[in-house]
Design a protein around this motif. Structure first.
Motif, PDB file in Angstrom:
ATOM      1  N   LEU A 330       1.030  -1.074   0.098  1.00  0.00           N
ATOM      2  CA  LEU A 330      -0.451   0.119  -0.334  1.00  0.00           C
ATOM      3  C   LEU A 330       1.030   1.141   0.259  1.00  0.00           C
ATOM      4  CD1 LEU A 330      -3.371   0.696   1.663  1.00  0.00           C
ATOM      5  CD2 LEU A 330      -1.420   2.748   2.086  1.00  0.00           C
ATOM      6  N   ILE A 331       0.621   1.983  -1.464  1.00  0.00           N
ATOM      7  CA  ILE A 331       1.720   2.841  -1.678  1.00  0.00           C
ATOM      8  C   ILE A 331       0.626   4.459  -1.934  1.00  0.00           C
ATOM      9  CG2 ILE A 331       3.105   4.329  -2.561  1.00  0.00           C
ATOM     10  CD1 ILE A 331       4.206   1.620  -3.884  1.00  0.00           C
ATOM     11  N   CYS A 332       0.338   5.543  -0.378  1.00  0.00           N
ATOM     12  CA  CYS A 332      -0.016   6.440  -0.427  1.00  0.00           C
ATOM     13  C   CYS A 332       0.262   8.250  -0.763  1.00  0.00           C
ATOM     14  CB  CYS A 332      -1.445   7.104   0.888  1.00  0.00           C
ATOM     15  SG  CYS A 332      -2.285   8.157   0.723  1.00  0.00           S
ATOM     16  N   PHE A 333      -0.101   8.647  -2.214  1.00  0.00           N
ATOM     17  CA  PHE A 333      -0.071   9.615  -2.506  1.00  0.00           C
ATOM     18  C   PHE A 333      -0.770  10.412  -2.778  1.00  0.00           C
ATOM     19  CE2 PHE A 333       1.868   6.164  -5.284  1.00  0.00           C
ATOM     20  CZ  PHE A 333       3.259   6.592  -5.850  1.00  0.00           C
ATOM     21  N   LYS A 334      -0.558  11.648  -1.969  1.00  0.00           N
ATOM     22  CA  LYS A 334      -1.213  12.314  -0.735  1.00  0.00           C
ATOM     23  C   LYS A 334      -1.872  13.330  -2.130  1.00  0.00           C
ATOM     24  CE  LYS A 334      -1.860  15.944   3.464  1.00  0.00           C
ATOM     25  NZ  LYS A 334      -1.044  16.498   4.370  1.00  0.00           N
ATOM     26  N   PRO A 372       3.997  18.007  -8.658  1.00  0.00           N
ATOM     27  CA  PRO A 372       2.840  18.073  -7.990  1.00  0.00           C
ATOM     28  C   PRO A 372       2.679  18.581  -6.407  1.00  0.00           C
ATOM     29  CG  PRO A 372       2.710  16.167  -9.100  1.00  0.00           C
ATOM     30  CD  PRO A 372       3.555  16.608  -9.210  1.00  0.00           C
ATOM     31  N   TYR A 373       3.381  19.084  -5.526  1.00  0.00           N
ATOM     32  CA  TYR A 373       3.229  19.022  -4.227  1.00  0.00           C
ATOM     33  C   TYR A 373       2.041  20.325  -3.342  1.00  0.00           C
ATOM     34  CZ  TYR A 373       7.783  15.987  -5.197  1.00  0.00           C
ATOM     35  OH  TYR A 373       8.536  14.756  -6.372  1.00  0.00           O
ATOM     36  N   PHE A 374       1.302  20.313  -4.214  1.00  0.00           N
ATOM     37  CA  PHE A 374       0.634  21.601  -3.956  1.00  0.00           C
ATOM     38  C   PHE A 374      -0.150  21.422  -2.880  1.00  0.00           C
ATOM     39  CE2 PHE A 374      -0.234  21.235  -8.358  1.00  0.00           C
ATOM     40  CZ  PHE A 374      -0.105  22.220  -8.377  1.00  0.00           C
ATOM     41  N   ASP A 375       0.662  20.292  -1.691  1.00  0.00           N
ATOM     42  CA  ASP A 375       0.228  20.063  -0.126  1.00  0.00           C
ATOM     43  C   ASP A 375       1.425  19.239   0.119  1.00  0.00           C
ATOM     44  OD1 ASP A 375      -0.597  20.293   1.954  1.00  0.00           O
ATOM     45  OD2 ASP A 375      -2.812  19.249   1.854  1.00  0.00           O
ATOM     46  N   ILE A 378       3.563  12.270   0.431  1.00  0.00           N
ATOM     47  CA  ILE A 378       3.622  10.971   1.772  1.00  0.00           C
ATOM     48  C   ILE A 378       4.629  10.896   1.090  1.00  0.00           C
ATOM     49  CG2 ILE A 378       2.911   9.331   2.058  1.00  0.00           C
ATOM     50  CD1 ILE A 378      -0.081  10.309   2.772  1.00  0.00           C
ATOM     51  N   VAL A 379       4.167  10.377  -0.635  1.00  0.00           N
ATOM     52  CA  VAL A 379       5.037   9.620  -0.694  1.00  0.00           C
ATOM     53  C   VAL A 379       5.778  10.566  -2.077  1.00  0.00           C
ATOM     54  CG1 VAL A 379       5.820   7.778  -2.717  1.00  0.00           C
ATOM     55  CG2 VAL A 379       4.626   7.202  -0.889  1.00  0.00           C
ATOM     56  N   PRO A 380       7.086  10.907  -2.852  1.00  0.00           N
ATOM     57  CA  PRO A 380       7.650  11.448  -1.773  1.00  0.00           C
ATOM     58  C   PRO A 380       7.852  11.701  -0.619  1.00  0.00           C
ATOM     59  CG  PRO A 380       8.337  12.268  -3.630  1.00  0.00           C
ATOM     60  CD  PRO A 380       7.614  11.230  -3.908  1.00  0.00           C
ATOM     61  N   ASN A 381       8.219  11.769   0.448  1.00  0.00           N
ATOM     62  CA  ASN A 381       8.202  12.006   1.795  1.00  0.00           C
ATOM     63  C   ASN A 381       8.477  13.995   1.318  1.00  0.00           C
ATOM     64  OD1 ASN A 381       7.806  13.332   4.406  1.00  0.00           O
ATOM     65  ND2 ASN A 381       9.479  12.758   4.976  1.00  0.00           N
ATOM     66  N   HIS A 520      16.767  16.101  -7.790  1.00  0.00           N
ATOM     67  CA  HIS A 520      17.041  17.843  -7.787  1.00  0.00           C
ATOM     68  C   HIS A 520      16.466  18.341  -6.725  1.00  0.00           C
ATOM     69  CE1 HIS A 520      19.369  21.587  -9.419  1.00  0.00           C
ATOM     70  NE2 HIS A 520      17.486  21.701  -9.769  1.00  0.00           N
ATOM     71  N   ALA A 521      15.128  17.963  -6.699  1.00  0.00           N
ATOM     72  CA  ALA A 521      14.433  19.237  -6.297  1.00  0.00           C
ATOM     73  C   ALA A 521      14.553  18.421  -4.502  1.00  0.00           C
ATOM     74  CB  ALA A 521      12.938  18.702  -6.940  1.00  0.00           C
ATOM     75  N   LEU A 522      14.229  17.741  -4.820  1.00  0.00           N
ATOM     76  CA  LEU A 522      14.140  16.880  -2.855  1.00  0.00           C
ATOM     77  C   LEU A 522      15.697  16.679  -2.893  1.00  0.00           C
ATOM     78  CD1 LEU A 522      11.174  14.689  -3.359  1.00  0.00           C
ATOM     79  CD2 LEU A 522      11.288  17.014  -3.123  1.00  0.00           C
ATOM     80  N   ARG A 523      17.271  16.422  -2.936  1.00  0.00           N
ATOM     81  CA  ARG A 523      17.911  16.009  -2.302  1.00  0.00           C
ATOM     82  C   ARG A 523      19.198  16.681  -3.168  1.00  0.00           C
ATOM     83  NH1 ARG A 523      14.140  11.651  -3.362  1.00  0.00           N
ATOM     84  NH2 ARG A 523      14.597  11.502  -4.942  1.00  0.00           N
TER      85      ARG A 523
END
Length: 538
Positions: A330-334, A372-375, A378-381, A520-523
């Motif tokens: 189970l993988i949840c993408f917020k 698209p991290y508007f909020d 969860i995955v990726p953190n 690039h964006a997260l790490r």
């Protein structure tokens, strides 16, 4: 006419599905809404008690008991013949926990049919309210258990998941720390699933490996309590936990309370319950390898069958036990419909216009990508909301529409690789599954056939199918799971979308480009621009 009953004790309602095993059809589908029927009495909103601390989310367990009486009473008054039910199983909202004192354990076997369940068990709870899956108040306890067990990767390798605030183990630890006296007088800590199963059986029921995996206390491979995890959680805990048993275990005959009050047969089997996620796995027919389900809702959820336990090394996904005896992911993408709607609304579109934009833009979007991290995600953190665009003009509405849909599917493919399972079929559910253009992107990114799946209450249906499996097995006529779900958990055959080989090849080339953008964006990884240029040049 043998029938099986599946119950689903969710956050906001208690639902039932009754299946006729001879006709292979549902003959009753009913639900009791907590707010509508019991909200004034228990003071809940959306099934949850208000709290000054927004991170604390509890519900009253007596409300669930009263709802069970209401539901069965309503079915009986509507003429449903419950004497034909040969087995009953259920689904409980995963991670929620119930705390009984010694009197509560004893009274389970002494239920009086002339009284209500909630009244009889009043005063039987060492903790008057139950923390549920929405609770996020245990960050400190997560850190403490993680440190004690050797770090996030060690916790995931042992229990199937990293420590999460909603998982039951950290909730128990917080209870021990903050309400030590009440913890000490607790005789049994049940999950919602094993508590409701105990009530139906009139005896203490075990919990199954599917729900047990949502506690950070069970060894995911042995499907037994982990001594190390229990020691890291709270003192004297092992004696307070029920045993773990296979999902097809029959606890015993249904309690006399339900025979006398609602007309169940005394031979009706009360089966072990499970969590809502494992039940839903069965309820959409995922009982063998090669199929996954993508639920496109407020959040997007990716779940599927795994023959062996696989653990996400990044600690983002979950490995639970499956009712079949195998495992599930189970993988949840917020940022699911939230992100799609934000893009749609930003360009003044409705859904037909959004679909037209997908048709008007090329597969792969010319390498123009979005994170698209508007909020928070969860995955990726992702802890700070931010929308990243790579070679993508924010003023280009159609390109942004394609970018958000492709980003979501590319992210799912990348972050599900840890499962080690090649999926050839996807069942799409949720509101966005009605959009054929979105499903075309899904089919091509995953190089898999996509079917729309008509889901009502997949958890209750899965519970009913589990009851059927246990009943057949108990009668010496065990049937394969594929036969159990056949005819009940089927996709819409006419909705089939096959992947286009040329488009699938484009996405295979785009995967490393998207991965580089995320890195690039997260790490702080290298600039992905050279990879984008190389992609465009092909």
């Amino acid at each position: 006419m043998p029938c099986v009953l599946g119950l689903d004790s969710s956050t906001q309602s208690l639902s039932a599905i009754l299946l006729d095993l001879d006709a292979r059809e549902a003959i009753a589908d009913y639900s009791v809404d907590f707010d509508e029927r019991l909200g004034a009495k228990y003071g809940v909103e959306n099934g949850v008690l208000p709290n000054d601390d927004p991170q604390v989310k509890h519900s009253p367990p007596q409300m669930w008991l009263e709802a069970l009486d209401l539901l069965l009473g309503d079915l009986k008054s509507q003429g449903v013949n419950l004497s034909q039910v040969v087995a009953v199983a259920g689904s409980g909202q995963q991670h929620g926990s119930v705390y009984l004192n010694p009197r509560g354990v004893t009274l389970l076997g002494q239920l009086d049919p002339h009284l209500g369940l909630a009244d009889q068990l009043d005063g039987c709870f060492s903790r008057e309210t139950s923390p549920i899956w929405m609770d996020a108040s245990t960050w400190r306890e997560c850190q403490e258990m993680t440190e004690a067990l050797g770090g996030p990767k060690a916790v995931a390798e042992l229990t199937g998941s990293c420590c999460f605030e909603r998982f039951t183990g950290t909730q128990i630890r917080r209870f021990w720390k903050s309400e030590t006296d009440d913890y000490d007088r607790t005789a049994r800590i049940h999950l919602v699933s094993s508590f409701m199963a105990s009530v139906l059986a009139g005896a203490e029921a075990p919990l199954d490996p599917g729900d047990g995996a949502g506690m950070n206390l069970m060894d995911i491979r042995t499907k037994a309590w982990s001594p190390a995890a229990i020691e890291a959680c709270a003192p004297r805990l092992r004696s307070k936990l029920p045993p773990i048993a296979p999902a097809d275990t029959v606890v015993g005959p249904i309690a006399p309370y339900f025979v006398e009050k609602y007309g169940f047969s005394p031979d009706c089997k009360a089966c072990v319950w499970s969590g809502d996620n494992p039940n839903s796995l069965v309820g959409v027919g995922l009982v063998s390898s090669g199929k996954i389900c993508l639920s496109l809702g407020t959040s997007d959820t990716y779940f599927g069958y795994m023959p062996e336990a696989q653990v996400d090394p990044a600690g983002e996904g979950h490995c639970f036990g499956s009712p079949t005896g195998a495992y599930m992911s189970l993988i949840c993408f917020k940022n699911g419909s939230l992100a799609r709607e934000r893009v749609r609304d930003a360009y003044g579109m409705d859904w037909p216009a959004f679909s037209a934009a997908l048709r008007a833009t090329p597969v792969g979007n010319g390498g123009r990508l979005m994170l698209p991290y508007f909020d928070t995600e969860i995955v990726p953190n992702v802890l700070e909301p931010k929308v990243w665009r790579f070679g993508l003009d924010e003023a280009d509405g159609p390109a942004n529409c394609r970018a958000v849909v492709e980003a979501q599917q590319l992210s799912m493919r990348i972050h599900s690789r840890w499962m080690g399972v090649d999926s050839t079929t996807i069942y799409a559910t949720g509101g966005a599954s009605a959009n054929r253009e979105i499903l075309e992107v899904m089919a091509n990114v995953h190089n898999a056939e996509v079917y729309q799946f008509p889901v009502g209450n997949s958890a209750a249906l899965g519970a009913a199918l589990r009851a059927a499996h246990a009943w057949y097995k108990g009668n010496g006529d065990e049937q394969p799971w594929e036969q159990i779900v056949s005819g009940y958990a089927e996709p819409v055959a006419a909705s089939r979308l096959a992947p286009d080989p040329a488009s699938a090849a484009v996405y295979n080339e785009l995967i490393p480009v998207y991965n580089a953008c995320e890195d690039h964006a997260l790490r702080g990884g290298p600039d992905p621009a050279p990879l984008q240029e190389a992609f465009r040049a092909k």
